[in-house]
Design a protein around this motif. Structure first.
Motif, short mmCIF file in Angstrom:
data_model
loop_
_atom_site.label_atom_id
_atom_site.label_comp_id
_atom_site.label_asym_id
_atom_site.label_seq_id
_atom_site.Cartn_x
_atom_site.Cartn_y
_atom_site.Cartn_z
N THR A 155 0.84 -1.21 0.00
CA THR A 155 0.00 0.00 0.00
C THR A 155 0.87 1.25 0.00
O THR A 155 1.92 1.26 0.62
N ARG A 156 0.37 2.29 -0.66
CA ARG A 156 1.17 3.51 -0.77
C ARG A 156 0.97 4.46 0.40
O ARG A 156 1.78 5.34 0.62
N TYR A 157 -0.17 4.30 1.10
CA TYR A 157 -0.48 5.30 2.12
C TYR A 157 -0.12 4.80 3.51
O TYR A 157 -0.64 3.78 3.95
N PRO A 158 0.74 5.49 4.20
CA PRO A 158 1.18 5.04 5.52
C PRO A 158 0.09 5.24 6.57
O PRO A 158 -0.77 6.11 6.40
N PRO A 159 0.09 4.44 7.64
CA PRO A 159 -0.90 4.60 8.69
C PRO A 159 -0.66 5.90 9.46
O PRO A 159 0.46 6.40 9.49
N VAL A 160 -1.70 6.43 10.08
CA VAL A 160 -1.57 7.70 10.79
C VAL A 160 -1.82 7.53 12.29
O VAL A 160 -2.04 8.49 13.00
N ASP A 161 -1.82 6.27 12.76
CA ASP A 161 -2.14 6.02 14.17
C ASP A 161 -1.12 6.59 15.13
O ASP A 161 -1.43 6.93 16.26
N GLN A 162 0.13 6.69 14.71
CA GLN A 162 1.18 7.24 15.57
C GLN A 162 2.30 7.73 14.68
O GLN A 162 2.37 7.37 13.51
N PRO A 163 3.20 8.60 15.22
CA PRO A 163 4.28 9.09 14.36
C PRO A 163 5.33 8.03 14.06
O PRO A 163 5.69 7.23 14.92
N TYR A 164 5.78 8.02 12.81
CA TYR A 164 6.82 7.09 12.40
C TYR A 164 7.93 7.86 11.70
O TYR A 164 7.65 8.86 11.04
N SER A 165 9.14 7.37 11.82
CA SER A 165 10.17 7.88 10.91
C SER A 165 10.30 6.89 9.77
O SER A 165 10.04 5.70 9.93
N GLN A 166 10.68 7.40 8.61
CA GLN A 166 10.69 6.56 7.41
C GLN A 166 12.09 6.36 6.90
O GLN A 166 12.86 7.31 6.81
N ILE A 167 12.41 5.14 6.59
CA ILE A 167 13.73 4.82 6.08
C ILE A 167 13.58 3.85 4.91
O ILE A 167 12.84 2.88 4.99
N LEU A 168 14.27 4.17 3.84
CA LEU A 168 14.23 3.28 2.67
C LEU A 168 15.05 2.03 2.97
O LEU A 168 16.18 2.12 3.41
N VAL A 169 14.45 0.88 2.75
CA VAL A 169 15.20 -0.38 2.92
C VAL A 169 15.20 -1.14 1.59
O VAL A 169 14.21 -1.10 0.85
N THR A 170 16.32 -1.78 1.30
CA THR A 170 16.43 -2.52 0.04
C THR A 170 17.02 -3.90 0.30
O THR A 170 17.69 -4.12 1.30
N GLY A 171 16.76 -4.80 -0.61
CA GLY A 171 17.41 -6.11 -0.56
C GLY A 171 17.59 -6.55 -1.99
O GLY A 171 16.67 -6.43 -2.80
N ASN A 172 18.78 -7.03 -2.33
CA ASN A 172 18.95 -7.51 -3.70
C ASN A 172 19.72 -8.81 -3.74
O ASN A 172 20.45 -9.15 -2.81
N VAL A 173 19.53 -9.55 -4.80
CA VAL A 173 20.24 -10.82 -4.96
C VAL A 173 20.38 -11.11 -6.46
O VAL A 173 19.50 -10.76 -7.24
N VAL A 174 21.52 -11.68 -6.81
CA VAL A 174 21.73 -12.13 -8.19
C VAL A 174 21.81 -13.66 -8.15
O VAL A 174 22.64 -14.21 -7.43
N ILE A 175 20.93 -14.32 -8.86
CA ILE A 175 20.95 -15.79 -8.87
C ILE A 175 21.17 -16.29 -10.29
O ILE A 175 20.54 -15.80 -11.24
#
Lengths: 106, 165
Positions: B48-68
């Motif tokens: 989902t694109r819209y973050p919840p608004v129940d409490q404050p959050y900080s946002q951090i981009l996380v990534t994971g990659n793999v070559v198989i």
């Protein structure tokens, strides 16, 4: 610099859009790695050298994008997307783009 | 005549090696994936694109990659299937491995940050070609939402300092 692939922030508002910022990086591995990888290719499995290469390359592209955003005076890049294409044997282009914005606390 | 025989024997050996080692590696990898997926089940990954608004959050981009990489046997089998058409199952399982692995790596990164969710997950898949090499890269990325502790501004959180690019 806040980098996010969301369009909205839960507790902050976008005050100003500064437009598209982008970064790209094309990298390849030295021949030794390619030869090692081609051996691995007979037996399958992860090619760790390439995983690292692409990960580093992605970091570099992101850094370039962030520098562009800084130059514009932005404090966040929102809605970023990654795109990868292999352009030649052993080389891949990583492209990252997003919207530079100025934020205000709500 | 002798030359052809040597070539055929070479191919057969490669097929057997590829089949044996490839299967073994794939089985082990799937076992590891299932184990790690069970261990990281508490962290929801949402598209989902819209973050919840129940409490404050900080946002951090996380990534994971793999070559198989595919193995010799898979490549050969895929070539055969290609003649008649249909589901190319050897490559399906390879991509499934890559996707699940990349999500797990992304989740590992998010768990290190004590994230509550990973939002707006996106995938990027590319064929990496080096001569005769056939390998796929899968990248998974999303935004980790880390609950902000009361009274601390998110810019002062140590978490953000590490994650800032």
């Amino acid at each position: 610099m806040l980098v996010s692939n969301l369009e909205l922030l839960p507790d902050r508002r976008v005050e100003k859009h500064l437009g598209l910022v982008q970064g790209s990086s094309v990298r390849s591995k030295h021949v030794g790695r390619d030869i090692a990888a081609s051996f691995k290719n007979f037996f399958g499995g992860e090619l760790k050298g390439y995983t690292e290469l692409l990960s580093d390359s992605r970091d570099e592209a992101t850094e370039r994008m962030v520098e562009q955003a800084k130059a514009l005076g932005a404090d966040a890049v929102l809605n970023i997307r990654y795109s990868t294409s292999s352009i030649a044997a052993g080389a891949a282009e990583i492209f990252v783009y997003g919207t530079a914005v100025v934020l205000t606390d709500e | 005549m002798n030359n052809i025989l040597i070539q055929v024997v070479g191919v057969v050996i490669l097929l057997i090696l590829g089949f044996g080692f490839g299967r073994l590696a794939e089985k082990r990898h799937f076992k590891r994936i299932i184990k790690r997926e069970a261990a990281s089940q508490h962290l929801p990954v949402v598209a989902t694109r819209y973050p919840p608004v129940d409490q404050p959050y900080s946002q951090i981009l996380v990534t994971g990659n793999v070559v198989i990489a595919s193995d010799y046997f898979k490549g050969f089998l895929a070539g055969l299937i290609n003649i008649f058409g249909g589901r190319v199952t050897p490559f399906e399982s390879m991509l499934e491995r890559a996707r699940r692995e990349s999500v797990l790596r992304m989740k590992d990164e998010a768990m290190k940050l004590n994230a509550a969710y990973v939002f707006n997950i996106k995938f990027d898949t590319t064929r990496i070609a080096t001569g005769r090499l056939a390998a796929m890269e899968v990248l998974a990325y999303g935004t980790a939402l880390v609950p902000i502790q009361q009274g601390i501004k998110d810019t002062q959180q140590p978490v953000l300092v590490n994650a800032t690019v």
